[in-house]
Each structure stands twice: as structure tokens, then as C-alpha cells.
Design a protein around this motif. Structure first.
Motif, PDB file in Angstrom:
ATOM      1  N   MET A 322       0.958  -1.258   0.251  1.00 13.42           N
ATOM      2  CA  MET A 322       0.169  -0.214   0.026  1.00 13.42           C
ATOM      3  C   MET A 322       0.997   1.338   0.035  1.00 13.42           C
ATOM      4  SD  MET A 322      -3.152   0.832  -0.292  1.00 13.42           S
ATOM      5  CE  MET A 322      -3.837   2.632  -0.215  1.00 13.42           C
ATOM      6  N   GLN A 323       1.945   1.139   0.529  1.00 10.58           N
ATOM      7  CA  GLN A 323       3.002   2.496   1.012  1.00 10.58           C
ATOM      8  C   GLN A 323       3.540   2.742  -0.386  1.00 10.58           C
ATOM      9  OE1 GLN A 323       4.928   0.901   4.164  1.00 10.58           O
ATOM     10  NE2 GLN A 323       4.414   2.733   5.471  1.00 10.58           N
ATOM     11  N   ILE A 324       4.036   1.511  -1.030  1.00 11.78           N
ATOM     12  CA  ILE A 324       4.672   1.713  -2.580  1.00 11.78           C
ATOM     13  C   ILE A 324       3.464   2.269  -3.539  1.00 11.78           C
ATOM     14  CG2 ILE A 324       5.273   0.246  -4.564  1.00 11.78           C
ATOM     15  CD1 ILE A 324       6.546  -1.686  -2.593  1.00 11.78           C
ATOM     16  N   GLY A 325       2.282   1.857  -3.572  1.00 14.35           N
ATOM     17  CA  GLY A 325       1.139   2.324  -4.208  1.00 14.35           C
ATOM     18  C   GLY A 325       1.117   3.894  -3.906  1.00 14.35           C
ATOM     19  N   GLN A 326       0.816   4.203  -2.851  1.00 12.69           N
ATOM     20  CA  GLN A 326       0.658   5.440  -2.610  1.00 12.69           C
ATOM     21  C   GLN A 326       1.836   6.365  -2.961  1.00 12.69           C
ATOM     22  OE1 GLN A 326       0.410   5.287   1.899  1.00 12.69           O
ATOM     23  NE2 GLN A 326      -1.874   5.309   1.828  1.00 12.69           N
ATOM     24  N   THR A 327       3.049   5.775  -3.172  1.00 14.57           N
ATOM     25  CA  THR A 327       4.147   6.619  -3.656  1.00 14.57           C
ATOM     26  C   THR A 327       4.099   6.796  -5.118  1.00 14.57           C
ATOM     27  OG1 THR A 327       5.649   5.954  -1.906  1.00 14.57           O
ATOM     28  CG2 THR A 327       6.864   7.098  -3.550  1.00 14.57           C
ATOM     29  N   ILE A 328       3.812   5.715  -5.687  1.00 19.25           N
ATOM     30  CA  ILE A 328       3.544   5.636  -7.206  1.00 19.25           C
ATOM     31  C   ILE A 328       2.652   6.553  -7.845  1.00 19.25           C
ATOM     32  CG2 ILE A 328       3.427   4.082  -9.262  1.00 19.25           C
ATOM     33  CD1 ILE A 328       5.805   3.593  -7.925  1.00 19.25           C
ATOM     34  N   MET A 329       1.483   6.676  -7.142  1.00 18.30           N
ATOM     35  CA  MET A 329       0.312   7.308  -7.498  1.00 18.30           C
ATOM     36  C   MET A 329       0.367   8.774  -7.923  1.00 18.30           C
ATOM     37  SD  MET A 329      -2.569   7.699  -4.509  1.00 18.30           S
ATOM     38  CE  MET A 329      -2.393   8.839  -3.281  1.00 18.30           C
ATOM     39  N   TRP A 330       1.288   9.297  -7.360  1.00 23.54           N
ATOM     40  CA  TRP A 330       1.671  10.676  -7.526  1.00 23.54           C
ATOM     41  C   TRP A 330       2.163  11.061  -8.850  1.00 23.54           C
ATOM     42  CZ3 TRP A 330       0.355  15.130  -4.691  1.00 23.54           C
ATOM     43  CH2 TRP A 330       0.052  14.678  -3.355  1.00 23.54           C
ATOM     44  N   ALA A 331       2.461   9.901  -9.494  1.00 21.04           N
ATOM     45  CA  ALA A 331       2.972  10.255 -11.107  1.00 21.04           C
ATOM     46  C   ALA A 331       1.636   9.933 -11.828  1.00 21.04           C
ATOM     47  CB  ALA A 331       4.049   9.205 -11.345  1.00 21.04           C
ATOM     48  N   GLY A 332       0.569   9.392 -11.384  1.00 19.57           N
ATOM     49  CA  GLY A 332      -0.607   9.165 -12.005  1.00 19.57           C
ATOM     50  C   GLY A 332      -1.875  10.229 -11.784  1.00 19.57           C
ATOM     51  N   ILE A 333      -2.062  10.277 -10.642  1.00 16.86           N
ATOM     52  CA  ILE A 333      -3.505  11.333 -10.322  1.00 16.86           C
ATOM     53  C   ILE A 333      -3.129  12.931 -11.050  1.00 16.86           C
ATOM     54  CG2 ILE A 333      -4.838  12.412  -8.508  1.00 16.86           C
ATOM     55  CD1 ILE A 333      -4.989   9.352  -8.534  1.00 16.86           C
ATOM     56  N   PRO A 334      -2.188  13.421 -10.941  1.00 17.41           N
ATOM     57  CA  PRO A 334      -2.111  14.626 -11.555  1.00 17.41           C
ATOM     58  C   PRO A 334      -2.194  14.560 -13.171  1.00 17.41           C
ATOM     59  CG  PRO A 334      -0.202  14.290 -10.124  1.00 17.41           C
ATOM     60  CD  PRO A 334      -0.982  13.142 -10.267  1.00 17.41           C
ATOM     61  N   GLN A 335      -2.102  13.432 -13.751  1.00 19.13           N
ATOM     62  CA  GLN A 335      -2.236  13.388 -15.359  1.00 19.13           C
ATOM     63  C   GLN A 335      -3.794  13.671 -15.538  1.00 19.13           C
ATOM     64  OE1 GLN A 335      -0.417  10.147 -17.437  1.00 19.13           O
ATOM     65  NE2 GLN A 335       1.222   9.947 -15.533  1.00 19.13           N
ATOM     66  N   LEU A 336      -4.436  13.099 -14.765  1.00 25.73           N
ATOM     67  CA  LEU A 336      -6.059  13.297 -14.995  1.00 25.73           C
ATOM     68  C   LEU A 336      -6.523  14.684 -15.114  1.00 25.73           C
ATOM     69  CD1 LEU A 336      -7.654  10.690 -12.531  1.00 25.73           C
ATOM     70  CD2 LEU A 336      -7.245  10.364 -14.834  1.00 25.73           C
ATOM     71  N   PHE A 337      -5.799  15.649 -14.647  1.00 27.10           N
ATOM     72  CA  PHE A 337      -6.146  17.028 -14.675  1.00 27.10           C
ATOM     73  C   PHE A 337      -5.219  17.685 -15.587  1.00 27.10           C
ATOM     74  CE2 PHE A 337      -6.422  15.560 -10.105  1.00 27.10           C
ATOM     75  CZ  PHE A 337      -7.744  16.045  -9.938  1.00 27.10           C
ATOM     76  N   ILE A 338      -4.191  17.014 -16.456  1.00 26.70           N
ATOM     77  CA  ILE A 338      -3.357  17.754 -17.180  1.00 26.70           C
ATOM     78  C   ILE A 338      -3.863  17.328 -18.631  1.00 26.70           C
ATOM     79  CG2 ILE A 338      -1.252  17.951 -18.307  1.00 26.70           C
ATOM     80  CD1 ILE A 338      -0.165  17.524 -15.181  1.00 26.70           C
ATOM     81  N   THR A 339      -4.280  15.955 -18.760  1.00 27.78           N
ATOM     82  CA  THR A 339      -4.494  15.538 -19.985  1.00 27.78           C
ATOM     83  C   THR A 339      -5.555  15.886 -20.894  1.00 27.78           C
ATOM     84  OG1 THR A 339      -3.675  13.211 -19.196  1.00 27.78           O
ATOM     85  CG2 THR A 339      -5.152  13.341 -21.135  1.00 27.78           C
TER      86      THR A 339
END
Length: 535
Positions: A322-339
């Protein structure tokens, strides 16, 4: 007479539909496009979704971590084999029927994975997932280019970019959260609802067309055979090479020999046959050929970063899934607002400049990760992840537009297969290279550090004395305390060597991405509406 949906020109037509730029896109068209995008998202998500949960899965199946690596390898091998065949098979069976069958099978294999009783069953079902899921990725690209007029294609390609960049970023997060809260089986149950929506959307949204079974008679069967054997062998070589000590393993030697024979044969067959499985001559087109090279580097960055960073967080920071996932997701979530803003940017800014900026930002984020220490955790990694999230959306959509500029509709199937296959190949080869760099550089740094901390060094002796005193105070006898101090120093050396090797991996990725950004300068200018022959 008004043309109905069933009367649309076939995928095989050599000329674009009349007044394609003026044709309005119906609600049903959008449903079909969105359904195929959902399928591509699921297929890419499933590549990464098991990575953060391999410990739990292998434990439940009584397998080792090395054996469990086949859970991912089986999926990737099957996927890389089927992608080149999708363009031709979709002509044979029709896009709608081909997608419906594979979406249904993908859903069935997903559920079957959750009921696996042992590792061979899991690998077989994961291979089935990869073979059917691999169809969903290039077909989404094809449906966008065949269904949407040129003016709407940037929107479709922007949505497609989310499947390529956002899905790998949140895969470990989703997998880790489901595993920690419900169990690893729910990683595969996750596909049920989206899978049913995919099937319903394709059924409703894509036009029914007749099959062309006669194409099987003149199929490029030698091309299919050499491609399947060659890519399967190469994928095995790339994924398992580092784990099996490369050419020190007889299996890896055989895979390399088979790939070295069959892949050149496949290329020769494709270049000499009148109706090849893949039209590799598209590679001679300047924009398409250079875009494929850039896409290979992009695949290295996308899949390499989601391979190396979780490895660092698990081995050095001892993060759970879960901690690994929480770190990786910071490269994913902002893309939803940029794309959503990318199509507008494509109308105002040269596509080549957007791709170059995106690849540069992606490369800079890797360089930011190349200065980690053993104290680097999620708080220190977030800035680099955000920079990565800013760069990735600027690459996929403009690059897709540039690569497909001037490609006639008849060749869209081949172009889609080559383009999507190259991203996966870049990821597979990249992960193999990064795994080798990590292990070899760890040994290199370890040897250098060991030379620096020899007992002849007064700083080393002082440190051992401090640690010995600490363990003595904790209750150990003097001899045991000194042994514990030396062992502790050895652990510190290994830890620091490990961190340095991860830094080297990120530095390598940064160089590859910046190099590909420079390559973009050699592309010819293309308009965002030029894809799919609509120019």
C-alpha cells in the motif's frame, strides 16, 4: 439514399471516408470509442497490478518470488505475441466481433486467475489474460482513428494516453490497496464490472460488419509463426535473463539463439511478402520510424520507473504494497487534470515541441531520482513524481498524432500494432537492462565501499568501536558485540551500494529520455488533425 452505420466503408478501404472532417460523431460512436478505451485501460493496468502484491500471491500459491516472476512474464509474453496479429485478425473477424470475443475471454481469464490453486494454473490463466488483453490495447488506437474524424482525433488520442501512462502509475496502488484490505484475489475480481461495461459498450457502439474468412486462406502464416516464436523467445530472454544470470543459463542461451534466428526471418518475410502480417515498410516513413524509436524510449521510462522505484521502496525503505502504491500514484493522479488540456495545447503549439518538452520533463524527473539516499521516502519522492506526471501526457497524444500523419486507413491496423508493440518492447527491454544495471552496479559500488571501510582505516575502527559499545550496553558480551558491529557495518555497506545502484538506473533512464527528446527535433512538422489519413 442515406448511408446507415452498416454501410460505412470497410476498414480495408484505401481512401478516407468522404467529408470525414465534416462528419459529426454520434453518441453511439462515442460509446464505442469509450468502451475500447476502457478495455485498453484494463489491459495496461493488469500488466502492473500484480507487481506490488507478488509476495502475497506467491505465498498463497506456495511458490518462490523467482518462480512468481512468471505471473508477470506469462502475461507480457502472450501480449507481445498477439499485438502484431490484431490488425489482420480484426479484418478477418470484423472489429466488433473480434473485440467482443476477446473482451469476454479476458474477463473469464481474469476471474479464473482468482481461483488458481497453484502456480502453473496462475501462469496459464495470466497468459490467457495477456493474449486476450493484448488485443484491447492496439484495437482502441485503431477504433479512435477509424471512428473519429481528424478534428476529434486529438481528443480520442488524449484519452488513449491515459491508458498508456495513468494505468501503469496507479496499477501498484490499486493492487496494493486491494491486497491489504481484501486479499490478492480481488486484484482479478476488479475486472468484472469494467469488463461487463466494455462488452456492452462494444456491442452497442461499434457497427456490425461481415467477416472476411477468405483472408485466412492467404494469411501470412510463416510470418505469424516466426513472429510468435521470435517474440516469445525474446520476451523470455529479456524478462528472465538477469534473474537467470544471462548466458550462464542454458535456457537463456536457447531463447537468445531462437530469437536471433526467427526475428530476422520474420523481418525478411514482412519485407518480401505482398500482403504481410505487418507492413514494416511504414518504418521508412520519417515520422513513423522516428516516432517508434521515441516510443521505445517512452516504454523504457514508463515501465522502467514503475519497476525500479517499487524495488527501491521495498528493499531500502521496506514499504508494504500500500505504501509503494501511495508513492507511485503521485505520477498518475495529476495526469487526470493535465490530459484534458493537451488537445487544446496541440492546436496552439508545434506537436514536436510538446513531445520534446514532455520527454525532457520525464527525463528530468529521473535525474531528480538519481540522487536518492537511504533516507529518501515518499515525502522526498513526490516532487519528482509530479514532474513525471507533468511530462507524460505531453508525449503520448502528440506523438500518436505525429506518427500516424499520412498513414492511409488501410494501414492503420499495422501502424497501431507496430506503435503499441514498440512501447511494450521498450518496457521489456528496458526492465531487462535496468535489472542488469542494478545488480552489476550494486556489486561495483559494494566493492568500492568495502575498500573504503577496511580495518586499516581509523574512521572504520572508530565506527566499529562505537557499534561494539552500543551492543555491549544492550547486553551482548564483548566478542558477540564486536561481531554484531562488523555485521552491522556490512549491512550499511550493502544498503548504500544498493541505493547507489538504483540512482544509476534512474540516471540511465534520464539519459535515454533526454536523448529521445533530442531525436524529436528530426521529425517533420505535422498537424494534430493529420492522423489516420485525414489530411
Amino acid at each position: 439514399m442515406t448511408r446507415t452505420r452498416l454501410d460505412r466503408p470497410s476498414e480495408n478501404t484505401t481512401t478516407p471516408p468522404r467529408s470525414a472532417a465534416e462528419r459529426t460523431v454520434s453518441f453511439r460512436d462515442w460509446v464505442g470509442v469509450m468502451a475500447t478505451l476502457l478495455g485498453a485501460f484494463m489491459a495496461v493496468l493488469d500488466i502492473q497490478v500484480t507487481n506490488a502484491s507478488l509476495n502475497d500471491i506467491t505465498g498463497a500459491l506456495s511458490a518462490t518470488i523467482d518462480e512468481g516472476s512468471w505471473i508477470s512474464t506469462g502475461y507480457l509474453v502472450a501480449e507481445i505475441v498477439v499485438i502484431p496479429m490484431t490488425g489482420w485478425l480484426s479484418q478477418v473477424f470484423s472489429v466488433r466481433r473480434y473485440l467482443l470475443v476477446n473482451a469476454t475471454l479476458f474477463l473469464m481469464f481474469s476471474v479464473a486467475c482468482a481461483f488458481s490453486l497453484n502456480l502453473p494454473m496462475m501462469i496459464a490463466f495470466r497468459a490467457g489474460q495477456g493474449f486476450t488483453g493484448g488485443v484491447l490495447i492496439p484495437m482502441a488506437f485503431t477504433v479512435i482513428l477509424m471512428t473519429l474524424p481528424p478534428s476529434k482525433q486529438p481528443i480520442g488520442l488524449a484519452l488513449f494516453s491515459i491508458t498508456a501512462t495513468f494505468a501503469p502509475s496507479i496499477g501498484p496502488t490499486v493492487g496494493g490497496w486491494l491486497t491489504d484490505n481484501y486479499g490478492w484475489e480481488y486484484i482479478f475480481y476488479l475486472n468484472i464490472i469494467p469488463g461487463l461495461l466494455l462488452i456492452a459498450g462494444v456491442w452497442y457502439g461499434l457497427p456490425a460488419r461481415p467477416m472476411q474468412i477468405n483472408l485466412l486462406r492467404n494469411g501470412d502464416w510463416w510470418g505469424i509463426i516466426t513472429m510468435a516464436i521470435g517474440f516469445a523467445s525474446f520476451e523470455f530472454f529479456a524478462d528472465e535473463g538477469n534473474r537467470k544470470d544471462w548466458f550462464g543459463s542454458v535456457e537463456i542461451q536457447r531463447a537468445a539463439i531462437i530469437a536471433a534466428i526467427t526475428l530476422p526471418l520474420f523481418v525478411i518475410i514482412q519485407l518480401t511478402r505482398k500482403n504481410p502480417l505487418l507492413n514494416l515498410r511504414l518504418m521508412w516513413q520519417r515520422n513513423f520510424g522516428l516516432s517508434i524509436i521515441v516510443t521505445l524510449a517512452l516504454g523504457l521510462g514508463l515501465y522502467g520507473s514503475t519497476y525500479i522505484l517499487p524495488l527501491y521502496l521495498a528493499q531500502v525503505q521496506h514499504y508494504n504494497a500500500m505504501q509503494i502504491g501511495q508513492t507511485i500514484m503521485w505520477a498518475g493522479i495529476p495526469q487526470l487534470f493535465i490530459t484534458p488540456f493537451v488537445p487544446k495545447l496541440m492546436q496552439r503549439i508545434d506537436l514536436r515541441l510538446l513531445v520534446a518538452i514532455g520527454m525532457t520533463l520525464f527525463g528530468v524527473s529521473c535525474f531528480m531520482n538519481s540522487h536518492m539516499s537511504h533516507d529518501t521516502g515518499i515525502d522526498q519522492l513526490i516532487p519528482a513524481q509530479i514532474v513525471r506526471a507533468l511530462g507524460q501526457p505531453l508525449v503520448i497524444t502528440p506523438l500518436s498524432s505525429i506518427s500516424t500523419a499520412g498513414i492511409p486507413p488501410k494501414q492503420i491496423g499495422s501502424a497501431s500494432a507496430i506503435y503499441n508493440m514498440s512501447r511494450n518492447l521498450g518496457g521489456s527491454v528496458g526492465i531487462a537492462i535496468l535489472g542488469t544495471i542494478q545488480s552489476q552496479r550494486e556489486r561495483f559500488h559494494s566493492n568500492r565501499l568495502v575498500d573504503s571501510v577496511s580495518l586499516s582505516n581509523p574512521i572504520t575502527r572508530d565506527r566499529i568501536d562505537q557499534l561494539t559499545q552500543y551492543f555491549t550496553t544492550a547486553g551482548s558480551d564483548p566478542v558477540s558485540a564486536q561481531n554484531q558491529a562488523i555485521a552491522q557495518l556490512g549491512n550499511i555497506v550493502r544498503r548504500e551500494a544498493n541505493v547507489m545502484s538504483f540512482n544509476d538506473c534512474f540516471f540511465f533512464m534520464g539519459c535515454a529520455l533526454i536523448g529521445s527528446a533530442l531525436l524529436v527535433l528530426f521529425l517533420k512538422k505535422a498537424k494534430p488533425s493529420a492522423g489516420g489519413g485525414g489530411h
